[in-house]
Design a protein around this motif. Structure first.
Motif, PDB file in Angstrom:
ATOM      1  N   GLY A 160       0.824  -1.197   0.000  1.00  0.00           N
ATOM      2  CA  GLY A 160       0.000   0.000   0.000  1.00  0.00           C
ATOM      3  C   GLY A 160       0.862   1.252   0.000  1.00  0.00           C
ATOM      4  O   GLY A 160       2.064   1.194   0.275  1.00  0.00           O
ATOM      5  N   PRO A 161       0.285   2.399  -0.314  1.00  0.00           N
ATOM      6  CA  PRO A 161       1.042   3.657  -0.303  1.00  0.00           C
ATOM      7  C   PRO A 161       1.682   3.899   1.059  1.00  0.00           C
ATOM      8  O   PRO A 161       1.078   3.662   2.097  1.00  0.00           O
ATOM      9  N   GLN A 162       2.932   4.375   1.039  1.00  0.00           N
ATOM     10  CA  GLN A 162       3.703   4.675   2.245  1.00  0.00           C
ATOM     11  C   GLN A 162       4.049   3.432   3.060  1.00  0.00           C
ATOM     12  O   GLN A 162       4.341   3.522   4.247  1.00  0.00           O
ATOM     13  N   TYR A 163       4.056   2.262   2.391  1.00  0.00           N
ATOM     14  CA  TYR A 163       4.485   1.022   3.039  1.00  0.00           C
ATOM     15  C   TYR A 163       5.574   0.378   2.196  1.00  0.00           C
ATOM     16  O   TYR A 163       5.575   0.486   0.959  1.00  0.00           O
ATOM     17  N   MET A 164       6.490  -0.321   2.858  1.00  0.00           N
ATOM     18  CA  MET A 164       7.571  -0.992   2.147  1.00  0.00           C
ATOM     19  C   MET A 164       8.034  -2.197   2.958  1.00  0.00           C
ATOM     20  O   MET A 164       7.725  -2.339   4.143  1.00  0.00           O
ATOM     21  N   LEU A 165       8.758  -3.083   2.260  1.00  0.00           N
ATOM     22  CA  LEU A 165       9.345  -4.234   2.943  1.00  0.00           C
ATOM     23  C   LEU A 165      10.483  -3.761   3.832  1.00  0.00           C
ATOM     24  O   LEU A 165      11.361  -3.026   3.396  1.00  0.00           O
ATOM     25  N   SER A 166      10.459  -4.180   5.094  1.00  0.00           N
ATOM     26  CA  SER A 166      11.551  -3.831   6.000  1.00  0.00           C
ATOM     27  C   SER A 166      12.605  -4.931   6.052  1.00  0.00           C
ATOM     28  O   SER A 166      13.540  -4.874   6.852  1.00  0.00           O
ATOM     29  N   GLY A 167      12.467  -5.931   5.199  1.00  0.00           N
ATOM     30  CA  GLY A 167      13.434  -7.019   5.092  1.00  0.00           C
ATOM     31  C   GLY A 167      12.959  -7.968   4.012  1.00  0.00           C
ATOM     32  O   GLY A 167      11.843  -7.840   3.493  1.00  0.00           O
ATOM     33  N   PRO A 168      13.793  -8.941   3.639  1.00  0.00           N
ATOM     34  CA  PRO A 168      13.391  -9.889   2.595  1.00  0.00           C
ATOM     35  C   PRO A 168      12.345 -10.875   3.107  1.00  0.00           C
ATOM     36  O   PRO A 168      12.196 -11.077   4.321  1.00  0.00           O
ATOM     37  N   LEU A 169      11.616 -11.486   2.188  1.00  0.00           N
ATOM     38  CA  LEU A 169      10.692 -12.551   2.545  1.00  0.00           C
ATOM     39  C   LEU A 169      11.493 -13.692   3.152  1.00  0.00           C
ATOM     40  O   LEU A 169      12.421 -14.210   2.541  1.00  0.00           O
ATOM     41  N   ALA A 170      11.150 -14.073   4.378  1.00  0.00           N
ATOM     42  CA  ALA A 170      11.905 -15.100   5.098  1.00  0.00           C
ATOM     43  C   ALA A 170      11.135 -16.417   5.066  1.00  0.00           C
ATOM     44  O   ALA A 170       9.908 -16.439   5.243  1.00  0.00           O
ATOM     45  N   VAL A 171      11.857 -17.518   4.836  1.00  0.00           N
ATOM     46  CA  VAL A 171      11.264 -18.856   4.790  1.00  0.00           C
ATOM     47  C   VAL A 171      11.962 -19.743   5.814  1.00  0.00           C
ATOM     48  O   VAL A 171      13.188 -19.707   5.938  1.00  0.00           O
ATOM     49  N   SER A 172      11.192 -20.525   6.531  1.00  0.00           N
ATOM     50  CA  SER A 172      11.759 -21.444   7.526  1.00  0.00           C
ATOM     51  C   SER A 172      11.047 -22.801   7.451  1.00  0.00           C
ATOM     52  O   SER A 172       9.824 -22.858   7.583  1.00  0.00           O
ATOM     53  N   PRO A 173      11.813 -23.888   7.206  1.00  0.00           N
ATOM     54  CA  PRO A 173      13.250 -23.891   6.909  1.00  0.00           C
ATOM     55  C   PRO A 173      13.500 -23.416   5.489  1.00  0.00           C
ATOM     56  O   PRO A 173      12.617 -23.549   4.631  1.00  0.00           O
ATOM     57  N   ASP A 174      14.700 -22.876   5.259  1.00  0.00           N
ATOM     58  CA  ASP A 174      15.005 -22.386   3.912  1.00  0.00           C
ATOM     59  C   ASP A 174      15.686 -23.443   3.051  1.00  0.00           C
ATOM     60  O   ASP A 174      15.954 -23.216   1.871  1.00  0.00           O
ATOM     61  N   THR A 175      15.984 -24.603   3.637  1.00  0.00           N
ATOM     62  CA  THR A 175      16.470 -25.759   2.878  1.00  0.00           C
ATOM     63  C   THR A 175      15.761 -27.006   3.382  1.00  0.00           C
ATOM     64  O   THR A 175      15.342 -27.061   4.545  1.00  0.00           O
ATOM     65  N   VAL A 176      15.629 -28.006   2.520  1.00  0.00           N
ATOM     66  CA  VAL A 176      15.005 -29.268   2.910  1.00  0.00           C
ATOM     67  C   VAL A 176      15.851 -30.423   2.374  1.00  0.00           C
ATOM     68  O   VAL A 176      16.631 -30.258   1.433  1.00  0.00           O
ATOM     69  N   THR A 177      15.690 -31.581   3.007  1.00  0.00           N
ATOM     70  CA  THR A 177      16.379 -32.788   2.549  1.00  0.00           C
ATOM     71  C   THR A 177      15.454 -33.565   1.625  1.00  0.00           C
ATOM     72  O   THR A 177      14.283 -33.779   1.943  1.00  0.00           O
ATOM     73  N   VAL A 178      16.007 -33.973   0.489  1.00  0.00           N
ATOM     74  CA  VAL A 178      15.251 -34.737  -0.501  1.00  0.00           C
ATOM     75  C   VAL A 178      15.782 -36.171  -0.488  1.00  0.00           C
ATOM     76  O   VAL A 178      16.992 -36.398  -0.499  1.00  0.00           O
ATOM     77  N   TYR A 179      14.879 -37.158  -0.466  1.00  0.00           N
ATOM     78  CA  TYR A 179      15.251 -38.575  -0.439  1.00  0.00           C
ATOM     79  C   TYR A 179      14.725 -39.262  -1.692  1.00  0.00           C
ATOM     80  O   TYR A 179      13.629 -38.961  -2.166  1.00  0.00           O
ATOM     81  N   GLY A 180      15.515 -40.225  -2.205  1.00  0.00           N
ATOM     82  CA  GLY A 180      15.068 -40.973  -3.368  1.00  0.00           C
ATOM     83  C   GLY A 180      16.227 -41.626  -4.096  1.00  0.00           C
ATOM     84  O   GLY A 180      17.382 -41.614  -3.624  1.00  0.00           O
ATOM     85  N   ASP A 181      15.929 -42.205  -5.249  1.00  0.00           N
ATOM     86  CA  ASP A 181      16.979 -42.794  -6.075  1.00  0.00           C
ATOM     87  C   ASP A 181      17.949 -41.710  -6.522  1.00  0.00           C
ATOM     88  O   ASP A 181      17.554 -40.558  -6.756  1.00  0.00           O
ATOM     89  N   GLN A 182      19.222 -42.071  -6.671  1.00  0.00           N
ATOM     90  CA  GLN A 182      20.243 -41.087  -7.001  1.00  0.00           C
ATOM     91  C   GLN A 182      19.938 -40.371  -8.316  1.00  0.00           C
ATOM     92  O   GLN A 182      20.167 -39.165  -8.432  1.00  0.00           O
TER      93      GLN A 182
END
Length: 321
Positions: A160-182
């Motif tokens: 909205g007008p006069q509003y801004m992001l005060s930091g980046p979009l944060a994701v938690s967890p930002d990495t995940v483990t993938v399992y499967g055939d190589q």
């Protein structure tokens, strides 16, 4: 009525009385049995348990089942049913990673009081635990091919007008483990969520997003949380001098133009005027390594509450005198 007829009627009446008497005894016995079985008793209950847990680098489910036995207090129906059961159904229990202690390369155990919080999952409802007979529950989780990849959130966000992001979009967890055939793992470089679309937002947002699971693999988690920090801002403008710093002794550095127009975007409401401590300077080391003598100005650590700033012009001509 003849004598034979009278005797026949008497025998019929006596037979009916015996039948009623027997049925009464049977009914009384059933009532007694049901009444006693509905009471609580102490006895041994045993169930085979397969463990499920998200352990880094290992399969999700144990390859073995552990017979968990305990002295429990339950109604007589449950205890009779348990004692007469030949084939016990395997119960799959999801354990918290913090409750599993590593006992070997692939072996993890649930030890001591950590078992107590899973009593209902082991034995079901309406069972009161008295004491575990089985001490340590040892489960084997085989190693599984895996790799760690980043999580990405495609997004379209307008403020909205006069509003801004005060930091980046944060994701938690930002990495995940993938399992499967190589072969499948080699094709997975990232995991994404559905596109996040928000318009005209005027406050910080947070929530949960499901992960899109690539075909043929398993993820360590199935969702991630996100946070979008948003602040209302006010703009401050000023003309400030541009200093020269870290100039060696015997040298002088002149900056052109000597002043710059600065625009600050600050969190609203302001606690104090950030322009009082905001400074711009050209560093001698930047000038000495520049081929053209043109340098971008620097600033000290941003004052509290400053979200971003803009300097005009963006570069300055520097001359050694």
């Amino acid at each position: 009525m003849s004598l034979l007829e009278r005797l026949h009627l008497a025998k019929g009446g006596l037979g009916r009385e015996w039948i009623i008497l027997v049925l009464s005894f049977v009914l009384a016995f059933l009532v007694w049995v049901l009444s006693n079985l509905s009471k609580d008793y102490s006895g041994t209950v045993s169930v085979p348990v397969v463990a499920q847990c998200n352990i880094e680098g290992h399969g999700m489910e144990s390859v073995n089942a552990v017979l968990v036995s305990a002295r429990c207090r339950a109604d007589g129906f449950r205890l009779v049913r348990e004692s007469s059961r030949q084939d016990r159904k395997v119960v799959k229990v999801r354990f918290d990673r913090a409750d599993l202690r590593r006992l070997g390369p692939d072996t993890y155990g649930v030890i001591g009081g950590a078992k107590n919080s899973y009593t209902t999952q082991f034995f079901g409802e309406n069972v009161q635990l008295e004491a575990f007979i089985t001490d340590t529950l040892k489960f084997v989780f085989p190693v599984e091919n895996h790799k760690r990849v980043p999580v990405e959130v495609p997004h379209s966000i307008t403020l909205g007008p006069q509003y801004m992001l005060s930091g980046p979009l944060a994701v938690s967890p930002d990495t995940v483990t993938v399992y499967g055939d190589q072969a499948r793992l080699d094709a997975v470089e990232r995991v994404i969520t559905p596109r996040l679309v928000m318009t005209e937002i005027k406050e910080s947002k947070h929530g949960v997003l499901k992960l899109n699971v690539p075909e043929g693999v398993r993820l360590s988690v199935d969702q991630v949380s996100y946070e979008i920090p948003v602040s209302r801002y006010v703009e401050l403008q000023a003309t400030l001098p541009v200093q020269a710093r870290n100039v060696p002794s015997g040298h002088q550095l002149q900056v052109y133009p000597p002043t710059a127009r600065v625009v600050l975007r600050c969190v609203f409401p302001l606690g104090r005027d950030p322009l009082e401590s905001f400074t711009l300077y050209v560093d001698w080391n930047d000038f000495s390594t520049s081929l053209t003598g043109r340098c971008a100005p620097r600033t000290q650590r941003l004052p509290s509450g400053v979200l971003e700033y803009r300097v005009e012009p963006e570069v300055f001509d520097c001359v050694e005198l």
